[in-house]
Write an enzyme that holds these catalytic residues in place. Structure first.
Site, PDB file in Angstrom:
ATOM      1  N   THR A   1      -0.290   0.719   6.749  1.00 27.56           N
ATOM      2  CA  THR A   1      -0.200  -0.309   5.614  1.00 27.56           C
ATOM      3  C   THR A   1      -0.296  -1.735   6.440  1.00 27.56           C
ATOM      4  O   THR A   1       0.182  -1.489   7.466  1.00 27.56           O
ATOM      5  CB  THR A   1       1.178  -0.105   4.965  1.00 27.56           C
ATOM      6  N   GLY A   2      -0.336  -2.668   5.761  1.00 27.30           N
ATOM      7  CA  GLY A   2      -0.218  -4.134   6.451  1.00 27.30           C
ATOM      8  C   GLY A   2      -1.648  -4.618   6.304  1.00 27.30           C
ATOM      9  O   GLY A   2      -2.447  -4.487   5.353  1.00 27.30           O
ATOM     10  N   ASN A   3      -1.940  -5.521   7.463  1.00 26.79           N
ATOM     11  CA  ASN A   3      -3.215  -6.331   7.319  1.00 26.79           C
ATOM     12  C   ASN A   3      -4.351  -5.397   8.096  1.00 26.79           C
ATOM     13  O   ASN A   3      -4.564  -5.310   9.081  1.00 26.79           O
ATOM     14  CB  ASN A   3      -3.002  -7.530   8.217  1.00 26.79           C
ATOM     15  N   GLY A   4      -5.108  -5.011   6.838  1.00 26.84           N
ATOM     16  CA  GLY A   4      -6.285  -4.039   7.184  1.00 26.84           C
ATOM     17  C   GLY A   4      -7.230  -4.649   8.100  1.00 26.84           C
ATOM     18  O   GLY A   4      -7.840  -4.046   8.986  1.00 26.84           O
TER      19      GLY A   4
ATOM     20  N   ARG B   1     -15.047  -6.034  -0.782  1.00 18.76           N
ATOM     21  CA  ARG B   1     -14.217  -5.821   0.483  1.00 18.76           C
ATOM     22  C   ARG B   1     -13.784  -4.453   0.520  1.00 18.76           C
ATOM     23  O   ARG B   1     -13.093  -3.764  -0.226  1.00 18.76           O
ATOM     24  CB  ARG B   1     -13.158  -6.685   0.523  1.00 18.76           C
ATOM     25  N   ILE B   2     -14.087  -3.642   1.994  1.00 17.53           N
ATOM     26  CA  ILE B   2     -13.719  -2.229   2.245  1.00 17.53           C
ATOM     27  C   ILE B   2     -12.362  -2.542   3.172  1.00 17.53           C
ATOM     28  O   ILE B   2     -12.677  -3.173   4.243  1.00 17.53           O
ATOM     29  CB  ILE B   2     -14.599  -1.434   2.642  1.00 17.53           C
ATOM     30  N   GLY B   3     -11.164  -1.872   2.922  1.00 22.04           N
ATOM     31  CA  GLY B   3     -10.212  -2.060   3.845  1.00 22.04           C
ATOM     32  C   GLY B   3     -10.110  -1.151   4.545  1.00 22.04           C
ATOM     33  O   GLY B   3     -10.907  -0.242   4.847  1.00 22.04           O
ATOM     34  N   ASP B   4      -8.917  -1.127   5.408  1.00 19.98           N
ATOM     35  CA  ASP B   4      -8.757   0.134   6.533  1.00 19.98           C
ATOM     36  C   ASP B   4      -8.343   1.685   5.772  1.00 19.98           C
ATOM     37  O   ASP B   4      -8.549   2.303   6.301  1.00 19.98           O
ATOM     38  CB  ASP B   4      -7.714  -0.433   7.402  1.00 19.98           C
TER      39      ASP B   4
ATOM     40  N   THR C   1       0.905  -1.271   0.063  1.00 19.95           N
ATOM     41  CA  THR C   1       0.038  -0.210  -0.123  1.00 19.95           C
ATOM     42  C   THR C   1       1.116   0.987  -0.041  1.00 19.95           C
ATOM     43  O   THR C   1       1.991   1.175   0.665  1.00 19.95           O
ATOM     44  CB  THR C   1      -0.910  -0.057   1.342  1.00 19.95           C
TER      45      THR C   1
END
Length: 197
Positions: A182-185, A159-162, A131
């Site tokens: 960034t990373g695992n949302g 899917r809506i991420g962080d 990201t």
């Protein structure tokens, strides 16, 4: 960065399970009002961060966050560059998509789950989880934070991420800091990533 195919944002975005690119972005200013703009589920907006910035700066817009078809209609009405969804296709990301689908086949998924603790995403592939984010401070001390992504490889459509979630994927406060997550949302959406008193 959204125009560079090496990043998982804009042109270099990963694919959903059904083989589409769904992009999202957010931007925030660290001023007292914490002005922000965010967008998600985009398929034809060339630069999602430009749409987020337009939402932030438009005095006639009462919304911080728009998604999907309505976000794209708004972008088009504001003269932002729109592209055919095929613009986002890259050979590298398509290969990652197909490799990920192969890993998700029931016979392969069982083996992968036994090896890596259950996460069937391409965790060993840093490109598929990338990201982009930026934090800047102007000469007046105003912090601006921006984040843009295509999400993670072979995510479910819709899917809506962080990334577009203010105080989760993006935060700016002149008194404290700027954050571009960034990373695992999925993990960040379940904890208080950014706290402000």
């Amino acid at each position: 960065m959204e125009d560079c195919p090496f990043f998982n944002a804009g042109k270099g975005s990963v694919f959903t399970l059904s083989g589409k690119n769904e992009l999202e972005a957010s931007i925030m200013l660290g001023i007292d009002s914490h002005t922000a703009g965010a967008c998600t589920l985009l398929h034809t907006v060339k630069n999602p961060i430009t749409l987020a910035k337009t939402l932030l700066q438009d005095p006639e817009n009462p919304h911080v966050f728009l998604g999907g078809i309505e976000a794209e209609k708004y972008a088009k009405s504001k003269g932002l560059e729109m592209v055919d969804p095929a613009y986002f296709w890259t050979k590298q990301r398509w290969k990652q998509h197909l490799d990920g689908l192969e890993k998700k086949k029931p016979e392969n998924l069982k083996m992968l789950n036994n090896l890596d603790g259950g996460d069937s995403r391409d965790a060993d592939d840093p490109i598929s989880m990338g990201t982009v984010g930026a934090i800047a401070v102007d000469i007046n001390g105003i912090i601006s934070t921006a984040t843009s992504t295509g999400g993670f490889n072979n995510k479910k459509d819709g899917r809506i991420g962080d990334t577009p979630l203010i105080a989760c994927g993006t935060w700016a406060d002149n008194e404290t800091c700027g954050v571009s997550g960034t990373g695992n949302g999925e993990v960040k959406k379940t904890i208080c990533f950014i706290y402000h008193k």
